[in-house]
Write a protein that holds these residues in place. Structure first.
Motif, PDB file in Angstrom:
ATOM      1  N   LEU A   1      -5.094  -0.636  -7.019  1.00 13.20           N
ATOM      2  CA  LEU A   1      -6.446  -0.115  -6.875  1.00 13.20           C
ATOM      3  C   LEU A   1      -6.341   1.221  -6.149  1.00 13.20           C
ATOM      4  CD1 LEU A   1      -9.547  -0.530  -6.952  1.00 13.20           C
ATOM      5  CD2 LEU A   1      -9.307  -1.646  -4.729  1.00 13.20           C
ATOM      6  N   VAL A   2      -6.985   2.250  -6.682  1.00 11.53           N
ATOM      7  CA  VAL A   2      -6.950   3.575  -6.083  1.00 11.53           C
ATOM      8  C   VAL A   2      -8.229   3.782  -5.287  1.00 11.53           C
ATOM      9  CG1 VAL A   2      -6.788   6.055  -6.513  1.00 11.53           C
ATOM     10  CG2 VAL A   2      -5.558   4.454  -8.003  1.00 11.53           C
ATOM     11  N   SER A   3      -8.062   4.138  -4.017  1.00 14.97           N
ATOM     12  CA  SER A   3      -9.196   4.449  -3.148  1.00 14.97           C
ATOM     13  C   SER A   3      -9.005   5.842  -2.573  1.00 14.97           C
ATOM     14  CB  SER A   3      -9.285   3.453  -1.987  1.00 14.97           C
ATOM     15  OG  SER A   3      -9.477   2.151  -2.460  1.00 14.97           O
ATOM     16  N   THR A   4     -10.096   6.571  -2.442  1.00 18.15           N
ATOM     17  CA  THR A   4     -10.040   7.893  -1.834  1.00 18.15           C
ATOM     18  C   THR A   4     -10.275   7.748  -0.339  1.00 18.15           C
ATOM     19  OG1 THR A   4     -10.905   8.893  -3.848  1.00 18.15           O
ATOM     20  CG2 THR A   4     -11.045  10.208  -1.838  1.00 18.15           C
ATOM     21  N   ILE A   5      -9.349   8.281   0.445  1.00 19.33           N
ATOM     22  CA  ILE A   5      -9.468   8.265   1.900  1.00 19.33           C
ATOM     23  C   ILE A   5     -10.140   9.547   2.379  1.00 19.33           C
ATOM     24  CG2 ILE A   5      -8.199   8.145   4.099  1.00 19.33           C
ATOM     25  CD1 ILE A   5      -8.116   5.554   2.369  1.00 19.33           C
ATOM     26  N   ASP A   6      -9.701  10.695   1.844  1.00 20.96           N
ATOM     27  CA  ASP A   6     -10.267  11.996   2.216  1.00 20.96           C
ATOM     28  C   ASP A   6     -10.280  12.874   0.974  1.00 20.96           C
ATOM     29  OD1 ASP A   6     -10.728  14.633   3.103  1.00 20.96           O
ATOM     30  OD2 ASP A   6      -9.743  14.260   5.019  1.00 20.96           O
ATOM     31  N   HIS A   7     -11.454  13.015   0.374  1.00 19.97           N
ATOM     32  CA  HIS A   7     -11.570  13.774  -0.875  1.00 19.97           C
ATOM     33  C   HIS A   7     -11.180  15.242  -0.687  1.00 19.97           C
ATOM     34  CE1 HIS A   7     -12.937  15.064  -4.783  1.00 19.97           C
ATOM     35  NE2 HIS A   7     -13.651  16.007  -4.188  1.00 19.97           N
ATOM     36  N   GLN A   8     -11.592  15.849   0.401  1.00 27.21           N
ATOM     37  CA  GLN A   8     -11.303  17.267   0.620  1.00 27.21           C
ATOM     38  C   GLN A   8      -9.810  17.538   0.757  1.00 27.21           C
ATOM     39  OE1 GLN A   8     -13.818  18.176   3.989  1.00 27.21           O
ATOM     40  NE2 GLN A   8     -15.422  18.952   2.632  1.00 27.21           N
ATOM     41  N   GLU A   9      -9.091  16.624   1.365  1.00 25.24           N
ATOM     42  CA  GLU A   9      -7.648  16.785   1.556  1.00 25.24           C
ATOM     43  C   GLU A   9      -6.825  16.182   0.414  1.00 25.24           C
ATOM     44  OE1 GLU A   9      -6.000  18.481   3.997  1.00 25.24           O
ATOM     45  OE2 GLU A   9      -7.980  19.158   4.640  1.00 25.24           O
TER      46      GLU A   9
ATOM     47  N   THR B   1       0.824  -1.203   0.000  1.00 26.68           N
ATOM     48  CA  THR B   1       0.000   0.000   0.000  1.00 26.68           C
ATOM     49  C   THR B   1       0.862   1.259   0.000  1.00 26.68           C
ATOM     50  OG1 THR B   1      -0.167   0.031   2.402  1.00 26.68           O
ATOM     51  CG2 THR B   1      -1.907  -1.099   1.220  1.00 26.68           C
ATOM     52  N   ILE B   2       0.355   2.266  -0.689  1.00 26.16           N
ATOM     53  CA  ILE B   2       1.009   3.568  -0.734  1.00 26.16           C
ATOM     54  C   ILE B   2      -0.061   4.617  -0.463  1.00 26.16           C
ATOM     55  CG2 ILE B   2       2.199   5.263  -2.194  1.00 26.16           C
ATOM     56  CD1 ILE B   2       3.254   2.839  -3.839  1.00 26.16           C
ATOM     57  N   TYR B   3       0.178   5.419   0.558  1.00 27.70           N
ATOM     58  CA  TYR B   3      -0.687   6.562   0.819  1.00 27.70           C
ATOM     59  C   TYR B   3      -0.054   7.776   0.167  1.00 27.70           C
ATOM     60  CZ  TYR B   3      -3.286   3.889   4.281  1.00 27.70           C
ATOM     61  OH  TYR B   3      -4.079   2.960   4.893  1.00 27.70           O
ATOM     62  N   ALA B   4      -0.894   8.615  -0.424  1.00 24.07           N
ATOM     63  CA  ALA B   4      -0.378   9.797  -1.108  1.00 24.07           C
ATOM     64  C   ALA B   4      -1.379  10.939  -0.979  1.00 24.07           C
ATOM     65  CB  ALA B   4      -0.123   9.493  -2.581  1.00 24.07           C
ATOM     66  N   LYS B   5      -0.872  12.139  -1.230  1.00 21.50           N
ATOM     67  CA  LYS B   5      -1.715  13.329  -1.215  1.00 21.50           C
ATOM     68  C   LYS B   5      -1.566  14.038  -2.549  1.00 21.50           C
ATOM     69  CE  LYS B   5      -2.802  17.460   1.367  1.00 21.50           C
ATOM     70  NZ  LYS B   5      -2.595  18.210   2.602  1.00 21.50           N
ATOM     71  N   VAL B   6      -2.702  14.352  -3.168  1.00 18.59           N
ATOM     72  CA  VAL B   6      -2.728  15.073  -4.438  1.00 18.59           C
ATOM     73  C   VAL B   6      -3.769  16.187  -4.318  1.00 18.59           C
ATOM     74  CG1 VAL B   6      -2.071  13.051  -5.804  1.00 18.59           C
ATOM     75  CG2 VAL B   6      -4.475  13.555  -5.472  1.00 18.59           C
TER      76      VAL B   6
ATOM     77  N   ILE C   1      -7.515  13.476  -8.144  1.00 15.52           N
ATOM     78  CA  ILE C   1      -7.767  12.103  -7.693  1.00 15.52           C
ATOM     79  C   ILE C   1      -8.221  11.226  -8.856  1.00 15.52           C
ATOM     80  CG2 ILE C   1      -9.237  10.653  -6.240  1.00 15.52           C
ATOM     81  CD1 ILE C   1      -9.174  12.948  -4.161  1.00 15.52           C
ATOM     82  N   ALA C   2      -9.150  11.708  -9.647  1.00 11.98           N
ATOM     83  CA  ALA C   2      -9.627  10.919 -10.797  1.00 11.98           C
ATOM     84  C   ALA C   2      -8.502  10.687 -11.800  1.00 11.98           C
ATOM     85  CB  ALA C   2     -10.804  11.618 -11.467  1.00 11.98           C
ATOM     86  N   ASP C   3      -7.619  11.670 -11.967  1.00 12.14           N
ATOM     87  CA  ASP C   3      -6.487  11.508 -12.887  1.00 12.14           C
ATOM     88  C   ASP C   3      -5.579  10.368 -12.449  1.00 12.14           C
ATOM     89  OD1 ASP C   3      -7.429  13.704 -14.337  1.00 12.14           O
ATOM     90  OD2 ASP C   3      -6.137  15.116 -13.264  1.00 12.14           O
ATOM     91  N   VAL C   4      -5.310  10.287 -11.151  1.00 15.29           N
ATOM     92  CA  VAL C   4      -4.484   9.182 -10.638  1.00 15.29           C
ATOM     93  C   VAL C   4      -5.158   7.856 -10.961  1.00 15.29           C
ATOM     94  CG1 VAL C   4      -3.534   8.085  -8.571  1.00 15.29           C
ATOM     95  CG2 VAL C   4      -3.440  10.572  -8.804  1.00 15.29           C
ATOM     96  N   ASN C   5      -6.452   7.786 -10.732  1.00 17.20           N
ATOM     97  CA  ASN C   5      -7.188   6.551 -11.013  1.00 17.20           C
ATOM     98  C   ASN C   5      -7.093   6.187 -12.493  1.00 17.20           C
ATOM     99  OD1 ASN C   5      -8.903   4.386 -10.148  1.00 17.20           O
ATOM    100  ND2 ASN C   5     -10.570   5.420 -11.197  1.00 17.20           N
ATOM    101  N   TRP C   6      -7.304   7.150 -13.378  1.00 16.54           N
ATOM    102  CA  TRP C   6      -7.241   6.884 -14.822  1.00 16.54           C
ATOM    103  C   TRP C   6      -5.844   6.443 -15.248  1.00 16.54           C
ATOM    104  CZ3 TRP C   6     -10.080  12.091 -15.497  1.00 16.54           C
ATOM    105  CH2 TRP C   6     -11.446  11.907 -15.281  1.00 16.54           C
TER     106      TRP C   6
END
Length: 76
Positions: A32-40, A7-12, A17-22
């Motif tokens: 697999l990309v999961s959003t932990i905190d959309h606002q941050e 696992t890798i946690y990252a901040k963008v 966020i959608a760009d990372v997923n694409w």
């Protein structure tokens, strides 16, 4: 404690966020990309120990700023 090599946690920027997923989808779902905190803009990339280095290299070379979070605890 063993280092988690799947696992890798990252901040963008939240709008990236959608760009990372694409981008990860384009690499045949190495992680697999999961959003932990959309606002941050906190995301989790979950792969396997075998794909960890590849995913890390991809994330570090995204065409926008991505901060790898070395120590992130979801429970906080």
């Amino acid at each position: 404690m063993l280092e988690d090599r799947s696992t890798i946690y990252a901040k963008v920027a939240p709008e990236r966020i959608a760009d990372v997923n694409w981008i990860m989808e384009g690499y045949e779902h190495l992680a697999l990309v999961s959003t932990i905190d959309h606002q941050e803009g906190i995301i989790l990339l979950r792969g396997t120990p075998d794909t960890y280095n590849d995913v890390l290299e991809i994330v570090e070379n995204m065409p926008f700023s991505v901060e790898i979070l070395e120590s992130f605890n979801e429970a906080l």
